[in-house]
Design an enzyme around this catalytic site. Structure first.
Site, mmCIF file in Angstrom:
data_model
loop_
_atom_site.group_PDB
_atom_site.id
_atom_site.type_symbol
_atom_site.label_atom_id
_atom_site.label_comp_id
_atom_site.label_asym_id
_atom_site.label_seq_id
_atom_site.Cartn_x
_atom_site.Cartn_y
_atom_site.Cartn_z
ATOM 1 N N ASN A 86 7.405 1.294 -2.028
ATOM 2 C CA ASN A 86 8.515 2.076 -2.573
ATOM 3 C C ASN A 86 8.420 3.494 -2.019
ATOM 4 O OD1 ASN A 86 9.337 -0.105 -4.166
ATOM 5 N ND2 ASN A 86 7.936 0.470 -5.812
ATOM 6 N N HIS A 99 1.239 4.071 -1.364
ATOM 7 C CA HIS A 99 0.499 2.876 -1.770
ATOM 8 C C HIS A 99 1.320 1.646 -1.426
ATOM 9 C CE1 HIS A 99 2.874 4.468 -5.094
ATOM 10 N NE2 HIS A 99 3.135 3.200 -5.420
HETATM 11 P P1 5GP Z 1 5.560 3.115 -7.503
HETATM 12 O O1 5GP Z 1 6.583 3.053 -8.602
HETATM 13 O O2 5GP Z 1 5.235 4.547 -7.138
HETATM 14 O O3 5GP Z 1 5.864 2.260 -6.302
HETATM 15 O O4 5GP Z 1 4.251 2.451 -8.092
HETATM 16 C C1 5GP Z 1 3.322 3.120 -8.870
HETATM 17 C C2 5GP Z 1 2.452 2.066 -9.490
HETATM 18 O O5 5GP Z 1 1.269 2.677 -9.950
HETATM 19 C C3 5GP Z 1 3.082 1.361 -10.687
HETATM 20 O O6 5GP Z 1 3.128 -0.043 -10.443
HETATM 21 C C4 5GP Z 1 2.171 1.720 -11.856
HETATM 22 O O7 5GP Z 1 2.006 0.658 -12.752
HETATM 23 C C5 5GP Z 1 0.883 2.088 -11.148
HETATM 24 N N1 5GP Z 1 0.078 3.074 -11.835
HETATM 25 C C6 5GP Z 1 0.521 4.251 -12.366
HETATM 26 N N2 5GP Z 1 -0.514 4.927 -12.894
HETATM 27 C C7 5GP Z 1 -1.624 4.170 -12.660
HETATM 28 C C8 5GP Z 1 -3.005 4.352 -12.993
HETATM 29 O O8 5GP Z 1 -3.435 5.350 -13.586
HETATM 30 N N3 5GP Z 1 -3.855 3.363 -12.614
HETATM 31 C C9 5GP Z 1 -3.422 2.245 -11.940
HETATM 32 N N4 5GP Z 1 -4.354 1.334 -11.615
HETATM 33 N N5 5GP Z 1 -2.134 2.041 -11.636
HETATM 34 C C10 5GP Z 1 -1.252 2.994 -11.998
#
Ligand code: 5GP
Ligand code: ZN
Length: 113
Positions: A86, A99
């Site tokens: 994303n 990520h």
């Molecule tokens: P994005 O929305 O930026 O593509 O994904 C961020 C991801 O990070 C989400 O799936 C969310 O669940 C995960 N996430 C957010 N905070 C943390 C955290 O403190 N630890 C872990 N392991 N995952 C996290």
């Protein structure tokens, strides 16, 4: 980078379930899994987006994808898996440290919402 949750995880300052680690990349279990298996692969160094990363360090972007695809193959097996990066507001990025999501264990829909 101060205040970045993924930098803090990479530095060991915030607990995470770490699946893989080398000198440049780690993989952790997502805190809020969207599939039976949901891992995140990220660089230890802070780069905000895949665009910033590929500009600054394309070899590290390649390593990220290598780890992500190997993890997907391990977890998804013959049934397969999905890699997602994303990017930005419209891409649904909520953590501004690049990520790769590695999703496996269920059939996923297409197109995305
Ligand atoms: P994005 O929305 O930026 O593509 O994904 C961020 C991801 O990070 C989400 O799936 C969310 O669940 C995960 N996430 C957010 N905070 C943390 C955290 O403190 N630890 C872990 N392991 N995952 C996290
Ligand atoms: Zn960061």
């Amino acid at each position: 980078m101060d205040g970045c949750i993924f930098c803090r995880i990479a530095a060991g300052q915030v607990p995470a379930n770490i699946i893989y680690r080398d000198d440049e990349v780690i993989a952790v279990e997502d805190l809020n899994p969207q599939a039976p298996s949901h891992a995140l692969v990220l660089p230890l160094a802070h780069h905000a987006t895949i665009v910033a990363l590929t500009r600054a360090k394309p070899t590290l972007a390649a390593r990220l994808m290598t780890v992500a695809s190997q993890l997907g193959a391990e977890r998804g097996g013959e049934r397969g898996f999905r890699l997602v990066v994303n990017t930005g507001e419209y891409g649904g990025q909520t953590v501004d440290h690049v990520h790769v999501h590695v999703l496996a264990g269920r059939r996923m829909s297409w197109p995305p919402g």
